[in-house]
Design a protein around this motif. Structure first.
Motif, short mmCIF file in Angstrom:
data_model
loop_
_atom_site.label_atom_id
_atom_site.label_comp_id
_atom_site.label_asym_id
_atom_site.label_seq_id
_atom_site.Cartn_x
_atom_site.Cartn_y
_atom_site.Cartn_z
N LEU A 109 0.82 -1.21 0.00
CA LEU A 109 0.00 0.00 0.00
C LEU A 109 0.86 1.26 0.00
N MET A 110 2.17 1.07 0.25
CA MET A 110 3.11 2.19 0.25
C MET A 110 4.44 1.75 -0.32
N ARG A 111 5.15 2.69 -0.94
CA ARG A 111 6.52 2.44 -1.38
C ARG A 111 7.47 2.69 -0.22
N ALA A 112 8.55 1.94 -0.20
CA ALA A 112 9.59 2.17 0.79
C ALA A 112 10.64 3.10 0.19
N ASN A 113 11.15 4.00 1.00
CA ASN A 113 12.20 4.92 0.55
C ASN A 113 13.56 4.25 0.78
N PRO A 114 14.27 3.89 -0.29
CA PRO A 114 15.57 3.20 -0.13
C PRO A 114 16.58 3.99 0.68
N GLU A 115 16.46 5.31 0.67
CA GLU A 115 17.43 6.16 1.36
C GLU A 115 17.23 6.19 2.87
N ALA A 144 17.51 2.53 -5.91
CA ALA A 144 18.41 3.38 -5.12
C ALA A 144 17.71 4.63 -4.61
N THR A 145 16.62 5.02 -5.27
CA THR A 145 15.84 6.19 -4.86
C THR A 145 14.37 5.81 -4.80
N ALA A 146 13.56 6.71 -4.28
CA ALA A 146 12.13 6.45 -4.12
C ALA A 146 11.39 6.28 -5.44
#
Length: 289
Positions: A200-206, A239-241
């Motif tokens: 339901l949400m994206r994870a922020n790799p940073e 590597a990025t959102a």
């Protein structure tokens, strides 16, 4: 009470106005915070005794800016919910949308790109259904949510397909889902173990790398330009959102058993779940999928 087209449009318009106001407030808060930071830096350079109160002021202004941004994001989420509710009501009323294959694939891609990004606070960990973190055992997907569903096709072979929840049958502990593919639009009643809720949400790799699948993890991923999930291996993490995974789909036509890496959005990369006959394992040549 059913949401009418007029009331839905008004609610969306009201929230858009709120977002516009919040954008202006964020802009003002950001300028104020930047000025405070500049003053703080000058104070540090001159060993000014007022550093501590200036630091507190900068932190407060930054927190206010963050709160305003989160409020704007909440309004965006409300707009998505209103539109989804109207779409479900229209479907239940018997209104059918004819969506061409190309448009459907664009919708699938857009859904992944606009999936809300989880922005963690200091010390906070990503919740369930954020990125690679699965749903809790007692979780029930909501009406209108997209899921991966292990359903039988015309040939009676089970495959993991992209589907939408129509309802959850509490007494039977089963889902009633519909294939999102306009060419199929088949309804399936499936046990809960044959349905996997999508993130339901994206994870922020940073900031929340723990919520992503590690490299070389065996997963199931939505093969590009299809509505089916196949077995794959994580080749490269985002590597990025805004970036996608690169995955290697299982393909027996290649010497090493895997095709060249392909990009797949976080929304459509889920934990691998084997089937009795290896359905959706990606066996065979996927280049024509």
């Amino acid at each position: 009470m059913p949401l009418t087209a007029e009331s839905a449009a008004q609610q969306i318009q009201d929230r858009l106005k709120d977002i516009q106001q919040q954008i202006h407030i964020v802009d003002e808060e950001r300028r104020r915070a930047e000025n405070s930071i500049s003053t703080l830096v000058r104070s540090l350079q001159t060993n000014n005794a007022k550093v501590k109160p200036l630091l507190k002021a900068s932190m407060l202004e930054t927190s206010q800016e963050e709160a305003t941004i989160r409020a704007a994001l909440a309004k965006i989420h409300e707009i998505r919910s209103i539109r989804n509710e109207r779409r479900i009501q229209a479907r239940n009323a018997g209104n059918k949308e004819a969506i061409r294959r190309g448009a459907l694939m664009k919708m699938v891609q857009l859904s992944a790109q606009t999936l809300p990004l989880f922005v963690s606070k200091p010390g906070e960990r990503a919740p369930a259904l954020c990125g690679a973190i699965p749903a809790e055992g007692n979780y029930v997907a909501k009406v209108g949510d997209n899921v991966a569903a292990l359903a039988k096709g015309i040939d009676e072979e089970e495959n993991w397909i992209l589907a939408e929840v129509v309802q959850f049958l509490q007494r039977q502990n089963k889902y009633d889902v519909i294939d999102i593919d306009e060419e199929q639009k088949d309804r399936h009643v499936l046990s809960k173990r044959k349905v996997i809720p999508l993130p339901l949400m994206r994870a922020n790799p940073e900031t929340d790398g723990h919520a992503l699948f590690p490299k070389d993890t065996v997963v199931m991923a939505l093969y590009p330009q299809t509505t089916c999930f196949y077995k794959a291996i994580v080749h490269r993490l985002p590597a990025t959102a805004t970036e996608e995974y690169d995955v290697l789909f299982e393909d027996s036509s290649y010497m090493n058993g895997y095709a060249e890496p392909l990009p797949v959005a976080q929304r459509y990369v889920i934990a691998y779940r084997p089937t009795k006959k290896g359905a959706s394992s990606g066996s065979g040549n996927l280049s024509s999928a």
